[in-house]
Design a protein around this motif. Structure first.
Motif, short mmCIF file in Angstrom:
data_model
loop_
_atom_site.label_atom_id
_atom_site.label_comp_id
_atom_site.label_asym_id
_atom_site.label_seq_id
_atom_site.Cartn_x
_atom_site.Cartn_y
_atom_site.Cartn_z
N TYR A 53 -6.74 4.35 6.59
CA TYR A 53 -5.66 5.30 6.27
C TYR A 53 -4.55 5.22 7.29
O TYR A 53 -3.38 5.38 6.97
CB TYR A 53 -6.22 6.72 6.14
CG TYR A 53 -6.80 6.93 4.77
CD1 TYR A 53 -5.96 7.16 3.68
CD2 TYR A 53 -8.16 6.86 4.53
CE1 TYR A 53 -6.47 7.33 2.41
CE2 TYR A 53 -8.68 7.02 3.27
CZ TYR A 53 -7.84 7.26 2.21
OH TYR A 53 -8.33 7.39 0.95
N LEU A 98 -7.03 -0.24 -0.13
CA LEU A 98 -7.27 -0.46 1.29
C LEU A 98 -8.55 0.22 1.77
O LEU A 98 -9.41 -0.43 2.37
CB LEU A 98 -6.06 0.04 2.09
CG LEU A 98 -5.19 -1.06 2.71
CD1 LEU A 98 -4.06 -0.45 3.48
CD2 LEU A 98 -6.01 -1.94 3.62
N MET A 110 1.91 4.66 -1.39
CA MET A 110 1.22 5.60 -2.26
C MET A 110 1.93 5.63 -3.60
O MET A 110 3.14 5.57 -3.63
CB MET A 110 1.19 6.97 -1.62
CG MET A 110 0.09 7.07 -0.58
SD MET A 110 -0.09 8.76 -0.06
CE MET A 110 -1.82 8.85 0.23
N ALA A 162 0.81 -1.22 0.00
CA ALA A 162 0.00 0.00 0.00
C ALA A 162 0.84 1.27 0.00
O ALA A 162 0.50 2.25 0.65
CB ALA A 162 -0.96 0.01 1.19
N SER A 172 4.41 8.69 2.30
CA SER A 172 3.34 7.74 2.59
C SER A 172 3.04 7.66 4.07
O SER A 172 2.02 7.12 4.47
CB SER A 172 3.75 6.36 2.07
OG SER A 172 2.89 5.96 1.05
N HIS A 211 -5.86 -6.03 7.32
CA HIS A 211 -5.00 -4.99 7.86
C HIS A 211 -3.97 -5.53 8.83
O HIS A 211 -2.91 -4.96 8.99
CB HIS A 211 -5.84 -3.93 8.57
CG HIS A 211 -6.65 -3.13 7.64
ND1 HIS A 211 -6.34 -1.85 7.27
CD2 HIS A 211 -7.76 -3.44 6.96
CE1 HIS A 211 -7.23 -1.40 6.42
NE2 HIS A 211 -8.11 -2.35 6.21
N HIS A 266 -2.48 2.81 -2.95
CA HIS A 266 -3.08 2.50 -1.66
C HIS A 266 -4.59 2.44 -1.74
O HIS A 266 -5.23 2.08 -0.78
CB HIS A 266 -2.70 3.60 -0.69
CG HIS A 266 -3.31 4.91 -1.08
ND1 HIS A 266 -2.81 5.68 -2.11
CD2 HIS A 266 -4.41 5.55 -0.64
CE1 HIS A 266 -3.57 6.75 -2.27
NE2 HIS A 266 -4.55 6.69 -1.41
N ARG A 267 -5.15 2.79 -2.89
CA ARG A 267 -6.59 2.98 -3.00
C ARG A 267 -7.38 1.74 -2.58
O ARG A 267 -8.51 1.82 -2.14
CB ARG A 267 -6.98 3.35 -4.44
CG ARG A 267 -6.77 4.80 -4.79
CD ARG A 267 -7.78 5.71 -4.13
NE ARG A 267 -9.14 5.18 -4.25
CZ ARG A 267 -10.06 5.28 -3.32
NH1 ARG A 267 -9.79 5.88 -2.18
NH2 ARG A 267 -11.27 4.78 -3.51
N ILE A 310 -2.29 2.54 6.15
CA ILE A 310 -1.38 2.94 5.06
C ILE A 310 -0.18 3.68 5.64
O ILE A 310 0.97 3.43 5.29
CB ILE A 310 -2.12 3.83 4.04
CG1 ILE A 310 -3.30 3.07 3.46
CG2 ILE A 310 -1.19 4.29 2.94
CD1 ILE A 310 -4.22 3.93 2.64
N VAL A 330 -1.91 -6.94 4.14
CA VAL A 330 -0.90 -5.88 4.10
C VAL A 330 0.41 -6.38 4.71
O VAL A 330 1.49 -6.02 4.26
CB VAL A 330 -1.36 -4.61 4.84
CG1 VAL A 330 -2.52 -3.98 4.13
CG2 VAL A 330 -1.71 -4.92 6.26
N PRO A 337 -1.26 9.99 4.32
CA PRO A 337 -2.43 9.22 4.75
C PRO A 337 -2.83 9.56 6.17
O PRO A 337 -4.03 9.54 6.49
CB PRO A 337 -1.97 7.77 4.66
CG PRO A 337 -0.82 7.80 3.75
CD PRO A 337 -0.15 9.10 3.95
#
Lengths: 501, 130, 145, 491
Positions: free
Chosen positions: D310, D234, D228, D226, D290, D249, D231-232, D313, D254, D294
């Motif tokens: 977020y 997640l 950046m 994830a 990153s 998570h 990351h979308r 991330i 991840v 987030p």
């Protein structure tokens, strides 16, 4: 007796189905034609497996028809590449015939079954003949035997949809133009060399050197075969023909007809022309490679917005044919190997997918993706087979599609062709979209109201799952196929005067 | 100039073949009538037959039949044999194409390509509406 | 079908000669121009002429569909069978040398049989194609043409 | 011990697969099915521990299956990083299996058997990643993990779930096909092997100028990390039920991603090669970006699960940062961050699920005063928040500490600041949740705590955050075993 049979395997490969074919039309017993066709295909499959085993160690079997030695007589010549393609063709024949019994009964008039199976077996004969012969003109004759039979069996889909007729007509016009181009090319080669035996042709063309006639011959043969193998943009006949043909025929043709045409292309490019003059390689780089790249992208792109599942698969075939041609145009042993292994892998995958489509056509009465919503719950085994095949089209690990893609990307990277890698990757991403579209519709959407769908009968499920199982098996352990493909590629490269390795 | 004329006249058979070939292809591509397309295809194929046959011709040669005279010059029979096969293929193709044309006429009521296309396009549009 | 009397008589008279000529072309194929394919077509022409003058129904009465199909198949089988004989004599497919005592006569026999097979198949196929088109149920009136 | 390490490894990998079949057979007996699920998790955990104890005793397990392509076998081998990850995944699996049984019933979700089956498959894939002996095997299980979690994300079958799942699948598959796959083949062509070797395999085989490019292909190709801008998926995947979010998570997805990245940096590039070529310099900055961005986004989110997404991330980027620093301290910091974050984040997501089940609330602004009705849940939430922030005496403190150490070692002053800002931001987005719930006045209608099957796992993991602070030293000591250098070859 075994000695006797072993000696005559190459001719039996062709003559058995050729003799059996007309009898299919004569038998009036119920399902008799199917039985005869099925048994015939089993015999041809056994023969190809024996040939495959015999050539696996690099032996080349040469059979002289009528006892006339080549180059005067017609020669049947089997090496690793032929044997591999023969096995694909006859194996697909067995399984599609097994599948055809239920499927064809549903899609073709009972009255025509005898003639249908006659044409089917003739088509098989032609394809096997094209693959096994070592005589260039014989290739044309067998190509036309298979094509004529193909036009007829495609048109037999007219019971379900009359568009099968126009599809077959267009296929006939395009196919005939292609075949005629091929003959013109052969004529030009004959003018130069005075021979039609492929090995002899190669030898004399090498001695002959460059000439305008040779270039013309090369161009005509390339275009003619391009039409037959549905090279983009000469593919116009393919989508409709595969969409409206009976499902068993679509499965059979997608796995064999274009593949055999690609085999002929390989044979002529490498064994006959052998890249003895720079012109041949230049054309491949400047014309075939761009077209293959475009085909693999555009075919996949068009597939994404199809609602008819069979048409979606047809466009996906165009994309995959592009991928094979990319491998061919790399002109390296690894590229060729990627193309050959993809030839097998795609045959296995596409056959299972068309069988799935046929099962939907029979049990759900439609191949429209919109009307097949929620079908995953009603026909779990069929749809699961689609998932396997679809993953193979995308190139997910543990399926054959992944193996092909691996070798293809590897070959491209070996030559440092980054843009080609990008195209291969992008086209498999587009495959993700069109496969995902159907899988999502099949599993995630509720079924339309008031529709009854039952699971397909076993005679359809078994061949479908044999193909799906093969695409899993050879995806998990590809040693047999990759070894065969590598040896076939080695043979081709050795026969040509390629400088890239 | 003379060279050019010799070039043209010496190879007049090829010129004929090329002209026929182009006529045939043109008809096949440009005509909308299915039967006319088949006619074009036939002309196209015929040009190839002529190409092969003229290719096997040896100037001053006779038919390739044994007469007992070892010095006899005769034309190359192989292209003729090949083209015999090609003719058979051509006949089979033509009759299959005609048969398809008949079936199309029965199923659609027309053999004009543009009308067929309209009918098929309408059918697809109707399928999309469901 | 009572008009065109002259045509009918002439056709009937010509028919034996057409067939005889076909036979000549058939058997003389290995000495002069000719052979199974040409002979088969000439045979078929005879039948087609007959059908044109006397109607297709007459032709199908003499040569019903099963006969034509059997003819097609028989020719193929004759051809392939001749080839197979060589196979069973330990030679290769289509090797005629073993068909007779010496190879020269063997070749002659082989060619003759194979050409006969071709002739039969071509004759019945051509006739069958003609019959198939001619017996198609017309769905359009003659005036529409 | 009764079974050998090798055998335990084999069983740990294939038992979950067999269990998936068993679960399918038990579909009409929900109770038996849930018990089987938990039991499988427990047995798998025991097997992993057996492999671990074997490893400590010097019995390094390995398993060779067969060649998929010539020279590219499906093979497994045990090494310290993989053991940590495997123990983490299989241990948390027990917790989450119990929790899932409670959640799925309380939330009255459909298709519970399908859920359990794919859950099991996902864990099996995570274990495959953990134990993979080469990059090829890792890639295969990476893809299997993606595919087996797709039905979980799309579980609800609503339009929203389908859309989220589609984003999830497309991003993860396309990054892996478009970037990771060519990167692997490139590595294969460059070095002629894909085995994970101490000290890396690229040294001397890859032009240092190209190393950053290859690293970029890996870093972005592993979409599960994830980083950046990939990351979308997640936030999109938060439509899934809470146990799935916890799986994504905390346990498998991840973590599988960053773990793969870690393994690649250690065993493919080699930290020595990375630091000597400066190939990972750019990655430090991307990771820093990153971490911060987030976290800022998380503050603006009102939906609790989106906020947590977020946060994930941002926290994952810490791991990437440790990888990019390419030192032993960085590697240890990264590994500890994987463990600590997993324990804390699983608690947070299980709390979010408990809140949803008990109060049907998903928005932070709606949770004011809820802590009085659900004191246990929110206390656990608070503890886990502190761990994420990095406050002692909670596990999270150690990972932040080692990452700071690594940054200082590498003389990256800017990164020290980034780490500090990141922690401050995490206070800003996490503390208000628990604070509002516990200290604001209660709403009129009151709810009760979630069922015990959910509360017990929550308490267990919250307690785990405390324990990790105490036992971090053992993990640290174990990680010193990670071979960073190629074995010396006698001249």
């Amino acid at each position: 007796m075994p000695q006797f049979i072993a000696q005559h395997l190459p001719i039996l490969q062709v003559i058995v189905p050729l003799i059996a074919a007309p009898f299919c039309a004569l038998i009036s017993v119920r399902n008799g034609a199917w039985w005869l066709a099925f048994v015939t295909s089993l015999v041809t499959f056994a023969i190809s497996v024996l040939l495959f085993a015999a050539t696996f160690d690099g032996e080349i079997i040469s059979y002289h028809l009528g006892g006339w030695a080549p180059p005067i007589g017609i020669e049947y010549r089997v090496d690793m590449l032929n044997a591999f393609v023969l096995t694909i063709v006859s194996g697909t024949g067995v399984l599609t015939l097994l599948y055809a019994r239920a499927s064809v009964a549903h899609e073709v008039d009972a009255k025509q079954h005898g003639l249908f199976y006659t044409a089917f077996v003739l088509c098989l004969t032609g394809l096997l003949g094209v693959t096994i012969t070592g005589d260039a003109f014989n290739v044309f004759v067998f190509l036309e035997i298979s094509s004529l039979a193909t036009y007829a069996i495609v048109a037999s889909g007219a019971k379900t949809d009359r568009r099968a007729l126009t599809a077959a007509y267009n296929y006939l016009i395009m196919g005939t133009i292609g075949a005629t181009f091929f003959v013109i090319g052969l004529g030009l080669l004959y003018m130069i060399t005075g021979t039609l035996n492929m090995a002899d042709l190669a030898q004399r063309l090498l001695e002959h050197g460059d000439s305008r006639t040779l270039r013309m011959g090369y161009a005509f043969i390339l275009v003619g075969l391009g039409l037959k193998l549905a090279m983009f943009p000469l593919h116009q006949w393919l989508p409709n023909a595969y969409t409206y043909a009976p499902s068993a025929v679509s499965a059979f043709l997608s796995a064999t007809a274009t593949k055999v045409a690609i085999y002929v292309l390989l044979r002529f490019l490498f064994s006959v022309f052998g890249f003895s003059i720079p012109f041949e390689a230049d054309i491949l780089f400047l014309v075939v490679l761009p077209l293959a790249l475009a085909g693999s992208l555009i075919g996949a792109y068009i597939a994404t917005y199809q609602d008819n599942l069979k048409r979606l698969l047809a466009y996906s075939s165009i994309s995959q044919i592009g991928a094979m041609l990319i491998g061919v145009s790399m002109l390296s042993a690894s590229g060729l190997m990627a193309a050959i292994i993809h030839l097998f892998n795609h045959a296995v995958t596409k056959a299972s997918l068309y069988m799935v489509a046929g099962a939907y056509a029979k049990e759900a009465g439609t191949v429209s993706i919109r009307e097949l919503r929620g079908v995953g719950r009603d026909m779990p085994f069929t749809t699961a087979a689609f998932v396997v095949g679809g993953m193979s089209l995308i190139g997910i690990p543990l399926t054959v599609g992944f193996i092909s893609k691996w070798y293809l990307v590897e070959a491209a990277l070996m030559r440092g062709w980054w843009p080609v890698v990008i195209v291969i990757v992008v086209s498999s991403l587009i495959a993700l979209i069109y496969v995902g579209k159907f899988i999502e519709a099949a599993y995630m959407h509720p079924a339309p109201q008031g529709i009854i769908r039952r699971e397909a009968p076993l005679t359809m499920l078994i061949p479908m799952w044999i193909f799906a199982g093969l695409s899993l098996f050879f995806g998990i352990n590809s040693s047999l196929t990759s070894e065969a493909a590598a040896r076939a590629a080695q043979g081709l490269v050795a026969a040509s005067s390629l400088i890239w390795q | 100039m003379d060279d050019l004329i010799t070039q043209i006249t010496a190879h007049y058979n090829y010129w004929m073949v090329i002209i026929l070939m182009m006529i045939g292809l043109y008809i096949t591509i440009s005509r909308g009538n299915l039967i006319k397309k088949i006619v074009g295809l036939n002309i196209f194929q015929t040009s190839v037959f002529m190409f092969y046959i003229s290719m096997g011709k040896v100037t001053g040669g006779t038919a390739p039949i044994l007469t007992g005279n070892p010095d006899e010059v005769y034309s190359n029979p192989l292209p003729h044999v090949l083209i015999l096969t090609a003719i058979v293929v051509g006949i089979a193709t033509t009759s299959l194409a005609l048969a398809l044309a008949v079936r199309i006429r029965e199923a659609y009521g027309t053999i004009e390509e543009d009308e067929l296309l309209t009918i098929e396009r309408d059918a697809e549009a109707a399928e999309d509406k469901i | 079908m009572h008009h065109h009397l002259i045509l009918r008589v002439v056709a009937k008279l010509l028919l034996p000669f057409i067939l005889l000529y076909a036979l000549y072309v058939q058997w003389h194929g290995d000495y002069g121009p000719g052979g199974g394919f040409q002979a088969g077509v000439i045979f078929a022409v005879g039948f087609v002429l007959y059908a044109l003058v006397y109607g297709v129904d007459e032709l199908t009465r003499i040569l019903p569909r099963p006969v034509l199909i059997t003819g097609m198949i028989a020719g193929v089988i004759l051809y392939a069978g001749t080839g197979l004989v060589g196979l069973f004599q330990g030679l290769t497919f289509l090797d005629y040398n073993g068909l007779a005592a010496d190879s020269r006569h063997g070749q002659e026999w082989g060619i003759l049989l194979v050409e006969l097979g071709v002739g039969i198949t071509v004759a019945s196929s051509m006739t069958a194609i003609f019959v198939a088109f001619a017996t198609r149920e017309p769905d359009i009136d003659d005036e529409d043409w | 011990m009764m079974i050998t390490s090798n055998y335990a490894l084999f069983l740990a990998l294939f038992l979950p697969l067999g269990a998936a079949v068993l679960l399918a057979a038990l579909r009409d007996m929900p109770r038996a099915r849930d018990i089987a699920h938990v039991a499988t998790a427990a047995i798998t955990f025991a097997l992993v521990l057996r492999v671990l104890s074997g490893f400590l005793a010097g019995d390094v397990a390995h398993l060779y299956l067969f060649d998929v392509m010539s020279g590219l076998p499906l093979a497994f081998a045990v090494e310290p990083l993989g053991l940590v990850f495997a123990a983490l995944a299989s241990g948390l699996w027990i917790v989450i299996a119990i929790y899932a049984a409670g959640y799925m019933r309380a939330a009255e979700e459909a298709h519970q058997t399908r859920f359990a089956i794919f859950f099991t498959l996902a864990i099996a894939a995570a274990l495959g990643i953990a134990f993979s002996a080469n990059l090829f095997t890792l890639f295969i299980f990476y893809e299997v993990l993606t595919l087996s979690t797709y039905p979980l994300v799309a579980h609800k079958g609503t339009d929203e779930a389908r859309k989220g799942a589609r984003t999830y699948l497309i991003i993860l598959l396309s990054t892996s096909i478009a970037l990771l796959f060519p990167a692997i083949i490139w590595t294969w062509l460059a070095s002629g092997t894909l085995n994970f070797e101490p000290g890396g395999i690229l040294q001397g085989h890859l032009d240092p100028a190209l190393a950053p490019v290859l690293l970029a292909l890996f870093a972005f190709g592993i979409g599960k990390a994830a980083l950046m801008p990939f990351h979308r998926w997640l936030p999109a995947a938060m439509v899934a039920p809470a146990p799935v979010s916890a799986l994504l998570h905390a346990v498998a997805v991840v973590k599988g991603g960053v773990f793969a990245l870690l393994k690649i940096s250690v065993y493919i590039f080699g930290t020595g090669y990375l630091s000597s070529t400066n190939a990972s310099q750019w990655l430090i900055w991307v990771a820093a970006f990153s971490i911060i961005v987030p976290a800022l986004i998380a503050i603006t989110k009102d939906d609790l699960k989106a906020r947590l997404a977020y946060s994930t991330i941002s926290q994952l980027a810490y791991v990437t940062l440790g990888v990019a620093l390419a030192s032993q301290a960085g590697m240890i910091g990264s590994t500890l961050q994987i463990v600590m974050h997993a324990m804390a984040k699983i608690t947070l997501f299980m709390c979010a699920g408990a809140i949803y089940v008990a109060a049907r609330k998903t928005k932070v602004s709606d949770m004011s005063g809820l802590g009085r009705a659900m004191p246990v849940t929110f206390t656990a939430f608070l503890i886990a928040s502190f761990s994420i922030i990095g406050l002692p005496p909670l596990g999270g403190a150690w990972s932040k500490y080692f990452l700071l150490l690594a940054a200082a070692d590498a003389q990256q002053t800017a990164m020290i600041i980034v780490l500090g800002v990141g922690s401050l931001l995490s206070i800003a987005y996490l503390l208000p949740v628990a604070a509002r719930a516990l200290f604001l006045p209660a709403p009129a209608e009151m709810t009760r705590e979630a069922p015990p099957a959910m509360l017990i796992p929550i308490c267990a993991t919250a307690f785990g955050c405390l324990l990790l602070f105490v036992f971090a030293h053992d993990i640290y000591g174990f990680l010193l075993n990670v071979p960073l250098l190629a074995p010396e070859v006698a001249p």
